[in-house]
Every structure is written in structure tokens, then in C-alpha cells.
Motif scaffolding. Sequence first.
Motif, PDB file in Angstrom:
ATOM      1  N   ASP A 165      -5.546   7.421 -11.490  1.00 33.87           N
ATOM      2  CA  ASP A 165      -4.677   7.032 -10.381  1.00 33.87           C
ATOM      3  C   ASP A 165      -3.818   5.818 -10.751  1.00 33.87           C
ATOM      4  OD1 ASP A 165      -5.737   9.048  -8.742  1.00 33.87           O
ATOM      5  OD2 ASP A 165      -7.371   7.764  -8.080  1.00 33.87           O
ATOM      6  N   TYR A 166      -4.417   4.888 -11.473  1.00 34.54           N
ATOM      7  CA  TYR A 166      -3.678   3.713 -11.939  1.00 34.54           C
ATOM      8  C   TYR A 166      -2.521   4.136 -12.847  1.00 34.54           C
ATOM      9  CZ  TYR A 166      -2.812  -0.058 -15.323  1.00 34.54           C
ATOM     10  OH  TYR A 166      -2.235  -0.966 -16.177  1.00 34.54           O
ATOM     11  N   ILE A 167      -2.799   5.064 -13.766  1.00 37.32           N
ATOM     12  CA  ILE A 167      -1.758   5.546 -14.668  1.00 37.32           C
ATOM     13  C   ILE A 167      -0.660   6.273 -13.894  1.00 37.32           C
ATOM     14  CG2 ILE A 167      -1.272   7.249 -16.464  1.00 37.32           C
ATOM     15  CD1 ILE A 167      -2.345   4.681 -17.572  1.00 37.32           C
ATOM     16  N   ALA A 168      -1.047   7.008 -12.846  1.00 36.13           N
ATOM     17  CA  ALA A 168      -0.050   7.727 -12.038  1.00 36.13           C
ATOM     18  C   ALA A 168       0.943   6.747 -11.437  1.00 36.13           C
ATOM     19  CB  ALA A 168      -0.742   8.534 -10.944  1.00 36.13           C
ATOM     20  N   THR A 169       0.443   5.645 -10.902  1.00 32.47           N
ATOM     21  CA  THR A 169       1.337   4.642 -10.331  1.00 32.47           C
ATOM     22  C   THR A 169       2.171   3.986 -11.417  1.00 32.47           C
ATOM     23  OG1 THR A 169      -0.216   4.183  -8.532  1.00 32.47           O
ATOM     24  CG2 THR A 169       1.445   2.521  -8.970  1.00 32.47           C
ATOM     25  N   LYS A 170       1.553   3.674 -12.552  1.00 32.97           N
ATOM     26  CA  LYS A 170       2.283   3.024 -13.643  1.00 32.97           C
ATOM     27  C   LYS A 170       3.402   3.919 -14.160  1.00 32.97           C
ATOM     28  CE  LYS A 170       1.503   0.492 -17.949  1.00 32.97           C
ATOM     29  NZ  LYS A 170       0.504   0.087 -18.967  1.00 32.97           N
ATOM     30  N   ARG A 171       3.153   5.219 -14.243  1.00 34.90           N
ATOM     31  CA  ARG A 171       4.205   6.150 -14.670  1.00 34.90           C
ATOM     32  C   ARG A 171       5.375   6.119 -13.692  1.00 34.90           C
ATOM     33  NH1 ARG A 171       2.220  11.128 -17.769  1.00 34.90           N
ATOM     34  NH2 ARG A 171       3.374  12.379 -16.274  1.00 34.90           N
TER      35      ARG A 171
ATOM     36  N   GLY B 174       8.333   8.121  -8.169  1.00 35.37           N
ATOM     37  CA  GLY B 174       8.952   7.263  -9.160  1.00 35.37           C
ATOM     38  C   GLY B 174       9.558   6.020  -8.546  1.00 35.37           C
ATOM     39  N   VAL B 175      10.134   5.202  -9.405  1.00 30.42           N
ATOM     40  CA  VAL B 175      10.621   3.901  -8.964  1.00 30.42           C
ATOM     41  C   VAL B 175      11.839   4.006  -8.047  1.00 30.42           C
ATOM     42  CG1 VAL B 175      12.227   3.480 -10.862  1.00 30.42           C
ATOM     43  CG2 VAL B 175      10.968   1.557  -9.846  1.00 30.42           C
ATOM     44  N   ASP B 176      12.491   5.164  -8.007  1.00 29.71           N
ATOM     45  CA  ASP B 176      13.642   5.343  -7.133  1.00 29.71           C
ATOM     46  C   ASP B 176      13.243   5.775  -5.725  1.00 29.71           C
ATOM     47  OD1 ASP B 176      15.451   4.631  -9.082  1.00 29.71           O
ATOM     48  OD2 ASP B 176      15.706   6.677  -9.821  1.00 29.71           O
ATOM     49  N   ALA B 177      11.974   5.742  -5.405  1.00 34.52           N
ATOM     50  CA  ALA B 177      11.530   6.064  -4.049  1.00 34.52           C
ATOM     51  C   ALA B 177      12.296   5.219  -3.039  1.00 34.52           C
ATOM     52  CB  ALA B 177      10.029   5.807  -3.920  1.00 34.52           C
ATOM     53  N   SER B 178      12.617   5.812  -1.924  1.00 34.34           N
ATOM     54  CA  SER B 178      13.434   5.149  -0.911  1.00 34.34           C
ATOM     55  C   SER B 178      12.717   3.940  -0.318  1.00 34.34           C
ATOM     56  CB  SER B 178      13.771   6.144   0.211  1.00 34.34           C
ATOM     57  OG  SER B 178      14.284   5.466   1.332  1.00 34.34           O
TER      58      SER B 178
ATOM     59  N   GLU C 272       6.716  -5.349  -9.260  1.00 31.93           N
ATOM     60  CA  GLU C 272       5.768  -6.266  -9.901  1.00 31.93           C
ATOM     61  C   GLU C 272       4.532  -6.474  -9.047  1.00 31.93           C
ATOM     62  OE1 GLU C 272       5.369 -10.870 -11.499  1.00 31.93           O
ATOM     63  OE2 GLU C 272       7.364  -9.997 -11.233  1.00 31.93           O
ATOM     64  N   VAL C 273       4.731  -6.655  -7.739  1.00 32.27           N
ATOM     65  CA  VAL C 273       3.591  -6.883  -6.853  1.00 32.27           C
ATOM     66  C   VAL C 273       2.701  -5.641  -6.800  1.00 32.27           C
ATOM     67  CG1 VAL C 273       2.905  -7.337  -4.461  1.00 32.27           C
ATOM     68  CG2 VAL C 273       4.765  -8.637  -5.494  1.00 32.27           C
ATOM     69  N   VAL C 274       3.311  -4.464  -6.748  1.00 36.17           N
ATOM     70  CA  VAL C 274       2.531  -3.222  -6.743  1.00 36.17           C
ATOM     71  C   VAL C 274       1.746  -3.086  -8.042  1.00 36.17           C
ATOM     72  CG1 VAL C 274       2.699  -0.702  -6.813  1.00 36.17           C
ATOM     73  CG2 VAL C 274       3.989  -1.990  -5.102  1.00 36.17           C
ATOM     74  N   TYR C 275       2.385  -3.377  -9.151  1.00 33.48           N
ATOM     75  CA  TYR C 275       1.714  -3.276 -10.448  1.00 33.48           C
ATOM     76  C   TYR C 275       0.521  -4.229 -10.521  1.00 33.48           C
ATOM     77  CZ  TYR C 275       0.966  -3.651 -15.492  1.00 33.48           C
ATOM     78  OH  TYR C 275       0.398  -3.679 -16.741  1.00 33.48           O
ATOM     79  N   ARG C 276       0.726  -5.476 -10.092  1.00 33.88           N
ATOM     80  CA  ARG C 276      -0.373  -6.441 -10.095  1.00 33.88           C
ATOM     81  C   ARG C 276      -1.510  -5.963  -9.188  1.00 33.88           C
ATOM     82  NH1 ARG C 276       0.392 -11.452 -12.272  1.00 33.88           N
ATOM     83  NH2 ARG C 276       2.527 -12.030 -12.889  1.00 33.88           N
ATOM     84  N   ARG C 277      -1.151  -5.416  -8.048  1.00 40.92           N
ATOM     85  CA  ARG C 277      -2.169  -4.933  -7.112  1.00 40.92           C
ATOM     86  C   ARG C 277      -2.985  -3.810  -7.726  1.00 40.92           C
ATOM     87  NH1 ARG C 277      -2.524  -0.278  -4.361  1.00 40.92           N
ATOM     88  NH2 ARG C 277      -3.554  -0.201  -2.341  1.00 40.92           N
TER      89      ARG C 277
ATOM     90  N   GLU D 193       0.833  -1.210   0.000  1.00 36.64           N
ATOM     91  CA  GLU D 193       0.000   0.000   0.000  1.00 36.64           C
ATOM     92  C   GLU D 193       0.867   1.259   0.000  1.00 36.64           C
ATOM     93  OE1 GLU D 193      -3.652   2.052   0.063  1.00 36.64           O
ATOM     94  OE2 GLU D 193      -3.395  -0.113   0.036  1.00 36.64           O
ATOM     95  N   VAL D 194       1.850   1.300   0.881  1.00 34.81           N
ATOM     96  CA  VAL D 194       2.727   2.470   0.977  1.00 34.81           C
ATOM     97  C   VAL D 194       3.572   2.603  -0.286  1.00 34.81           C
ATOM     98  CG1 VAL D 194       4.679   3.464   2.229  1.00 34.81           C
ATOM     99  CG2 VAL D 194       2.775   2.455   3.492  1.00 34.81           C
ATOM    100  N   ALA D 195       4.073   1.481  -0.799  1.00 31.14           N
ATOM    101  CA  ALA D 195       4.925   1.515  -1.988  1.00 31.14           C
ATOM    102  C   ALA D 195       4.164   2.063  -3.190  1.00 31.14           C
ATOM    103  CB  ALA D 195       5.463   0.123  -2.293  1.00 31.14           C
ATOM    104  N   ALA D 196       2.893   1.703  -3.337  1.00 30.03           N
ATOM    105  CA  ALA D 196       2.101   2.201  -4.459  1.00 30.03           C
ATOM    106  C   ALA D 196       2.026   3.721  -4.430  1.00 30.03           C
ATOM    107  CB  ALA D 196       0.698   1.595  -4.421  1.00 30.03           C
ATOM    108  N   VAL D 197       1.796   4.288  -3.252  1.00 36.56           N
ATOM    109  CA  VAL D 197       1.725   5.746  -3.110  1.00 36.56           C
ATOM    110  C   VAL D 197       3.091   6.381  -3.375  1.00 36.56           C
ATOM    111  CG1 VAL D 197       1.250   7.630  -1.504  1.00 36.56           C
ATOM    112  CG2 VAL D 197      -0.193   5.584  -1.486  1.00 36.56           C
ATOM    113  N   ALA D 198       4.139   5.751  -2.825  1.00 37.98           N
ATOM    114  CA  ALA D 198       5.490   6.304  -2.979  1.00 37.98           C
ATOM    115  C   ALA D 198       5.949   6.280  -4.434  1.00 37.98           C
ATOM    116  CB  ALA D 198       6.465   5.513  -2.108  1.00 37.98           C
ATOM    117  N   PHE D 199       5.701   5.191  -5.123  1.00 40.41           N
ATOM    118  CA  PHE D 199       6.111   5.095  -6.523  1.00 40.41           C
ATOM    119  C   PHE D 199       5.349   6.086  -7.395  1.00 40.41           C
ATOM    120  CE2 PHE D 199       7.350   0.407  -5.757  1.00 40.41           C
ATOM    121  CZ  PHE D 199       8.652   0.778  -5.431  1.00 40.41           C
ATOM    122  N   ALA D 200       4.056   6.263  -7.099  1.00 37.13           N
ATOM    123  CA  ALA D 200       3.265   7.223  -7.871  1.00 37.13           C
ATOM    124  C   ALA D 200       3.772   8.646  -7.667  1.00 37.13           C
ATOM    125  CB  ALA D 200       1.795   7.124  -7.482  1.00 37.13           C
ATOM    126  N   ALA D 201       4.203   8.949  -6.444  1.00 37.25           N
ATOM    127  CA  ALA D 201       4.625  10.313  -6.123  1.00 37.25           C
ATOM    128  C   ALA D 201       6.078  10.593  -6.497  1.00 37.25           C
ATOM    129  CB  ALA D 201       4.427  10.576  -4.626  1.00 37.25           C
TER     130      ALA D 201
END
Length: 210
Positions: free
Chosen positions: A111-117, A44-48, A75-80, A34-42
Motif C-alpha cells: 500500500d505504501y508503494i502504491a501511494t509512492k507510485r 496519481g499526482v494529478d488527482a483533482s 510531501e506531507v502525504v509522503y511523510r505520513r 487522509e483523502v489525498a493519500a487515497v486519491a494520489f494512490a488511485a
Amino acid sequence: MASQPPATAREKPDATAAKPLRADAQRNRDALVEVAAVAFAAHGVDASLEEIARQAGVGIGTLYRHFPTREHLVEVVYRREVESLCAAADELALHHPPDIALEQWMQRFVDYIATKRGLATSLRILLNTNSTLFSDMSGRVSLALRQLIDAAAADGSIRSDVDSSDVLHALGGIYSAPDTDDWRDRSRRLVSLLMDGLRFGAGRPAKDSR
């Protein structure tokens, strides 16, 4: 990028694939995703990863026990995100008129696209190592949208000549829009304009979605 996991964490396979997790371990895993999805969306993938673990209320070692690599977590975040988006289609259809369900689902698509980006870099890596991941996930999204569009067209609340693949293509254009501070707001306005076009010339007056 976060520091590399300890050797034991890198070498140990994901335990969740072998047996069900204890209730507390499952809660920790769910919180991390849950936290990772928000962090990656905000960010990017280099989130700590350390910050993701901290916000989830666990240690970095716990994160690595569940997700030995950053790509595994991605991968797990994307599937979720895909699963949540598809489940939302059924939930919205159950509780709203067809055109309202479609409009609200398309807003969630933003929101889905935001996380995917945010996941873009790692998703490109996964594309080379998991040939079925994206075809399976995109097929589920296409099916969810088609079911919503078919229901709204049959209801007469949107045009009957709408092709769901065209709508998905239009929504997909949001992905490549410039990453500005107002990206989400502009994307939501574009969804509203798209919905106006779907309703134009429909068999009955459009509903007020407010």
C-alpha cells in the motif's frame, strides 16, 4: 491539474509551522491528508485538489491554507505514509509472532508503494529541492524492516542468514512493476512468495498466517 490557488493562498506561509492548530483545523488537515493519500494512490499526482477538498468535507480555500502548493501536500502525504508504515512495525510486533508481524508489514508495504507510485512525478521535483527528505524517510523504513527481520530470525521462524537490505531490495522491485489493474493483487502474491522463501529452512516450522 487543478486551478492555481488564489494569490493570498500562494503568498501566505503555512500556519501549521508557526503555531499549533485549533482542534477543528487539525481535523480538517488530517482529513485532507487522509483523502489525498487515497486519491494520489488511485489517480496519481494529478488527482483533482478540488475533489480531495470535497471528499474531506472542506472548501478548496481551506486546502490551500494548509497546503499552499500541490508539492507541499505531496510531501506531507509522503511523510505520513512513511510514518504510518514505521509505526505499523512496532504495532504488529507487539501483537503478533515475529514472522506474522513481518509478513503483515510487508503486505502493508504494498500500500505504501502504491501511494509512492502515485506521487512519483512530484517526488522527483522534491528530490531536487529537499536533499534530506528521502534519505531520512528511507532510513526509517530500512530500520523498521531490519528490526522485524532480526526478531523473526532470532525467533527461528525465518532463516537466520537473511539480510534485511536484500529483502528491501526485493520489495522495492514492486515499485517498477507494470501499472496494471491487478497490480496490487500480484504484488501481494509476490510478498507471500517472498515470505515463503524467508521461512524455508528456518529453525522451526512456519506458522499459518491466515
